[in-house]
Design an enzyme around this catalytic site. Sequence first.
Site, PDB file in Angstrom:
ATOM      1  N   PRO A  74    -124.187 130.888  28.030  1.00 51.79           N
ATOM      2  CA  PRO A  74    -124.786 130.812  26.686  1.00 51.79           C
ATOM      3  C   PRO A  74    -123.696 130.933  25.621  1.00 51.79           C
ATOM      4  O   PRO A  74    -123.072 131.981  25.476  1.00 51.79           O
ATOM      5  CB  PRO A  74    -125.739 132.013  26.657  1.00 51.79           C
ATOM      6  CG  PRO A  74    -125.184 132.967  27.669  1.00 51.79           C
ATOM      7  CD  PRO A  74    -124.537 132.143  28.719  1.00 51.79           C
ATOM      8  N   ASP A 119    -118.751 133.433  25.582  1.00 52.21           N
ATOM      9  CA  ASP A 119    -119.882 133.566  26.512  1.00 52.21           C
ATOM     10  C   ASP A 119    -120.667 134.815  26.122  1.00 52.21           C
ATOM     11  O   ASP A 119    -120.171 135.941  26.243  1.00 52.21           O
ATOM     12  CB  ASP A 119    -119.344 133.682  27.938  1.00 52.21           C
ATOM     13  CG  ASP A 119    -120.443 133.700  28.993  1.00 52.21           C
ATOM     14  OD1 ASP A 119    -121.604 133.982  28.640  1.00 52.21           O
ATOM     15  OD2 ASP A 119    -120.125 133.452  30.170  1.00 52.21           O
ATOM     16  N   HIS A 120    -121.913 134.622  25.651  1.00 53.73           N
ATOM     17  CA  HIS A 120    -122.692 135.732  25.125  1.00 53.73           C
ATOM     18  C   HIS A 120    -123.164 136.692  26.225  1.00 53.73           C
ATOM     19  O   HIS A 120    -123.667 137.789  25.930  1.00 53.73           O
ATOM     20  CB  HIS A 120    -123.901 135.213  24.352  1.00 53.73           C
ATOM     21  CG  HIS A 120    -124.242 136.036  23.148  1.00 53.73           C
ATOM     22  ND1 HIS A 120    -123.742 137.298  22.952  1.00 53.73           N
ATOM     23  CD2 HIS A 120    -125.041 135.790  22.076  1.00 53.73           C
ATOM     24  CE1 HIS A 120    -124.207 137.794  21.821  1.00 53.73           C
ATOM     25  NE2 HIS A 120    -125.006 136.898  21.264  1.00 53.73           N
ATOM     26  N   ARG A 121    -123.008 136.307  27.498  1.00 50.61           N
ATOM     27  CA  ARG A 121    -123.301 137.257  28.579  1.00 50.61           C
ATOM     28  C   ARG A 121    -122.227 138.337  28.634  1.00 50.61           C
ATOM     29  O   ARG A 121    -122.479 139.471  29.040  1.00 50.61           O
ATOM     30  CB  ARG A 121    -123.351 136.526  29.925  1.00 50.61           C
ATOM     31  CG  ARG A 121    -124.447 135.492  30.058  1.00 50.61           C
ATOM     32  CD  ARG A 121    -124.307 134.725  31.360  1.00 50.61           C
ATOM     33  NE  ARG A 121    -123.023 134.024  31.446  1.00 50.61           N
ATOM     34  CZ  ARG A 121    -122.626 133.307  32.495  1.00 50.61           C
ATOM     35  NH1 ARG A 121    -123.417 133.198  33.552  1.00 50.61           N
ATOM     36  NH2 ARG A 121    -121.450 132.702  32.499  1.00 50.61           N
ATOM     37  N   VAL A 150    -119.644 138.680  25.949  1.00 51.95           N
ATOM     38  CA  VAL A 150    -119.164 139.074  24.624  1.00 51.95           C
ATOM     39  C   VAL A 150    -120.344 139.084  23.660  1.00 51.95           C
ATOM     40  O   VAL A 150    -120.983 138.052  23.446  1.00 51.95           O
ATOM     41  CB  VAL A 150    -118.076 138.096  24.133  1.00 51.95           C
ATOM     42  CG1 VAL A 150    -117.531 138.543  22.782  1.00 51.95           C
ATOM     43  CG2 VAL A 150    -116.959 137.976  25.156  1.00 51.95           C
TER      44      VAL A 150
END
Length: 473
Positions: free
Chosen positions: A267, A443-445, A447
């Site tokens: 994501p 990567d929002h998983r 960061v």
Amino acid sequence: MTTMTETSVREFKMPDVGEGLTEAEILKWYVQPGDTVTDGQVVCEVETAKAAVELPIPYDGVVSELRFPEGTTVDVGTAIITVDVSGGAAAQAPAGQPQAAPEVPAQPQVPAQPGEEPKKEARQPVLVGYGVSTSATKRRPRKGAEATAPAPAQAIQAELNGHTPAPVADRARPLAKPPVRKLAKDLGVDLATITPSGADGVITREDVHAAATPAVAPAPATEAPAAARPAPAPAVTHDGARETRVPVKGVRKATAAAMVGSAFTAPHVTEFVTVDVTRTMKLVEELKQDKEMQGLRVNPLLLVAKALLVAIKRNPDVNASWDEANQEIVLKHYVNLGIAAATPRGLIVPNIKDAHAKTLPQLAQSLGELVSTAREGRTSPAAMQGGTVTITNVGVFGVDTGTPILNPGESAILAVGAIKLQPWVHKGKVKPRQVTTLALSFDHRLVDGELGSKVLADVAAILEQPKRLITWA
């Protein structure tokens, strides 16, 4: 006549010339059925998703069959050429004629001009995995090469460049690196007609472009630098067609697969900041005059890279990867800094290993070597693996910024926009200042917004006040 048995025919299969590659395209065959080959002789050139590679054959014999034509993409492990190793030409001698006694193999020789001593050809490198051959490499001379002379227009161009055309027959096969051969093929230039200007008689990209000049219109003065754009595409005759279909293969195919996998797996979040880099640009000019930086690559990208490394040091959790199989976050205690590079074969992202441990001069040296190697098409598969974060400099194309897609397995990628003179409020007054826009995708998983914002803000702060490199590093 001797009968050929099944055991006398050996199949040479497409090897994995990279690490985990599954296919390669046959660019050029250097042998034909009936030709004699020796252990270690280069028989073809192939292109993978990483680079162009010449393949040597690991045994002696006579070529029986070429399984695939040039331009065919073949899976790794598929037989591409068969060789009769039972005795070659002797096995095919007409009945009733005595066969010559076997002779000790002699050093292969390059065809010489009448009255000249035969020349031994230089040994070509052996592909990893085949071992070293005890016999010298022999290549099949180009058909008709002895009778080929430089075209008049190309001879004139060579004279204008200060070169004297040399007889083509002096060399069995022109010396040139795989990317240069690909460029010549795309431009329709015969390497045998080119006078080389490189060291040891190697044909360079400039030689190919010079030979093609009579048939190619000059580039506009405002066009982007040649190093920042792909090589010209081969000429296509449309014949009134409204569409042209180009096969997706090689580097472009690998890049497409990686980007699709990344875009629909991780994501993405992208944040932007516009920053005054006037002081950074002044520092770049000062570093160019510094004795310790003489001969090194000094440009704004160098300081952007150093700023990102410092920001990662201050925010180490951004340097990580997602392990889906084990449901773990892998924190990296090293930084392999990727630099996106546009090459004639497409976009590649080699990385500087352990960039976090390098001084500014060392980082400049590594950056210069990385760019030069990429431009020459010599980037190895290993150099493009193991990256942790990446920088893409879209500013060289005059673009303000973008929303870059992560390289698979990496946590962040920083896009650097064009540096332009713009009106900016400085010390309470509107003044012309050097300004650029940075974009950080992550990567929002791994960061979250706070961590990503801190990293981007640190990079911007360093570029605005480069003295922070001393206090924060």
